[in-house]
Scaffold this motif. Sequence first.
Motif, mmCIF file in Angstrom:
data_model
loop_
_atom_site.group_PDB
_atom_site.id
_atom_site.type_symbol
_atom_site.label_atom_id
_atom_site.label_comp_id
_atom_site.label_asym_id
_atom_site.label_seq_id
_atom_site.Cartn_x
_atom_site.Cartn_y
_atom_site.Cartn_z
ATOM 1 N N UNK A 275 -8.369 -4.259 -0.285
ATOM 2 C CA UNK A 275 -9.211 -4.068 0.892
ATOM 3 C C UNK A 275 -9.066 -2.609 0.845
ATOM 4 N N UNK A 276 -10.437 -1.981 0.985
ATOM 5 C CA UNK A 276 -10.616 -0.457 1.245
ATOM 6 C C UNK A 276 -10.020 -0.169 2.601
ATOM 7 N N UNK A 277 -9.021 0.747 2.596
ATOM 8 C CA UNK A 277 -8.120 1.151 3.921
ATOM 9 C C UNK A 277 -8.596 2.418 4.254
ATOM 10 N N UNK A 278 -9.932 3.226 3.799
ATOM 11 C CA UNK A 278 -10.451 4.160 4.579
ATOM 12 C C UNK A 278 -11.690 3.700 5.499
ATOM 13 N N UNK A 279 -11.276 4.176 6.743
ATOM 14 C CA UNK A 279 -12.309 3.929 7.805
ATOM 15 C C UNK A 279 -11.390 3.519 9.113
ATOM 16 N N UNK A 280 -12.123 3.133 10.153
ATOM 17 C CA UNK A 280 -11.403 3.220 11.356
ATOM 18 C C UNK A 280 -10.462 2.005 11.520
ATOM 19 N N UNK B 122 -5.775 -0.034 0.047
ATOM 20 C CA UNK B 122 -6.281 0.911 -1.016
ATOM 21 C C UNK B 122 -6.640 2.216 -0.474
ATOM 22 N N UNK B 123 -5.974 3.292 -0.892
ATOM 23 C CA UNK B 123 -6.328 4.666 0.043
ATOM 24 C C UNK B 123 -5.785 5.492 -1.088
ATOM 25 N N UNK B 124 -6.741 6.784 -1.176
ATOM 26 C CA UNK B 124 -6.256 7.750 -2.138
ATOM 27 C C UNK B 124 -5.094 8.632 -1.549
ATOM 28 N N UNK C 7 0.721 -1.231 -0.226
ATOM 29 C CA UNK C 7 -0.034 -0.095 -0.028
ATOM 30 C C UNK C 7 0.847 1.212 -0.072
ATOM 31 N N UNK C 8 0.266 2.281 -0.386
ATOM 32 C CA UNK C 8 1.063 3.699 -0.238
ATOM 33 C C UNK C 8 1.499 4.117 0.916
ATOM 34 N N UNK D 229 -5.942 11.248 0.978
ATOM 35 C CA UNK D 229 -6.405 10.969 2.461
ATOM 36 C C UNK D 229 -4.976 10.653 3.158
ATOM 37 N N UNK D 230 -3.925 9.979 2.601
ATOM 38 C CA UNK D 230 -2.599 9.484 3.284
ATOM 39 C C UNK D 230 -2.001 10.590 3.533
ATOM 40 N N UNK D 231 -1.885 11.743 2.650
ATOM 41 C CA UNK D 231 -0.983 13.023 2.893
ATOM 42 C C UNK D 231 -1.358 13.531 4.112
ATOM 43 N N UNK D 232 -2.750 13.688 4.504
ATOM 44 C CA UNK D 232 -3.321 14.423 5.614
ATOM 45 C C UNK D 232 -2.796 13.307 6.992
#
Length: 183
Positions: A162-167, A114-116, A7-8, A119-122
């Motif tokens: 897997x979608x990595x946005x969330x808790x 997977x995450x944009x 992942x990034x 989002x990860x920059x923040x």
Amino acid sequence: MRIVLVGPPGAGKGTQAGLLSEKLGVPHISTGDLFRAHVEKATELGLEAKRYMDAGELVPDGVTNAMVHQRLVEPDARVGFLLDGFPRTVAQADALNVCLSDNGSKLDAVLELEVSERVVMERLLGRGRNDDSEEVIHRRFEVFRNETAPLLEYYGDRLVTVDAVGSVNEVTTRALRALQALP
Ligand code: AMP
């Protein structure tokens, strides 16, 4: 289970790897952590690696592959592992294949978080690690896109996304479900 986590930067690989390794009963092997431990102890390898880490560049494959090989032959990793941050290049993936086939084993899954980038920059700017300045983060993204993203195609049929946005818990649950659903 033998799993690779991809992942990034900032996707939560370290956090998820820690939790998943506990649930799955396999060691969490993070090349970033191994390098940071060498840097802390000021070993020769650590001094060499630090130059690359501080610039957001990859530590050369030769050094990295040797370090991982040494770790994978330890007894706890014989039954399985969760690799976090390795492989990061196709050459590293080839080296891992050789290392595994030498033992007659293979990867069970490659878990993609997977995450944009936005989002990860923040997330990363809030983390405050040595190599988390905005400039270095940008470079780490570039390296991910150029060097690591090709692995997603390389691993093709073994890839579990897997979608990595969330808790943290939501993402762990998604990852465990996806792994359990493997044939
Ligand atoms: P990480 O903790 O995974 O974000 O890794 C931190 C830094 O360690 C990276 O930016 C690289 O400089 C170095 N590093 C970690 N894993 C690798 C790898 N597989 N290949 C080359 N360099 C790596």
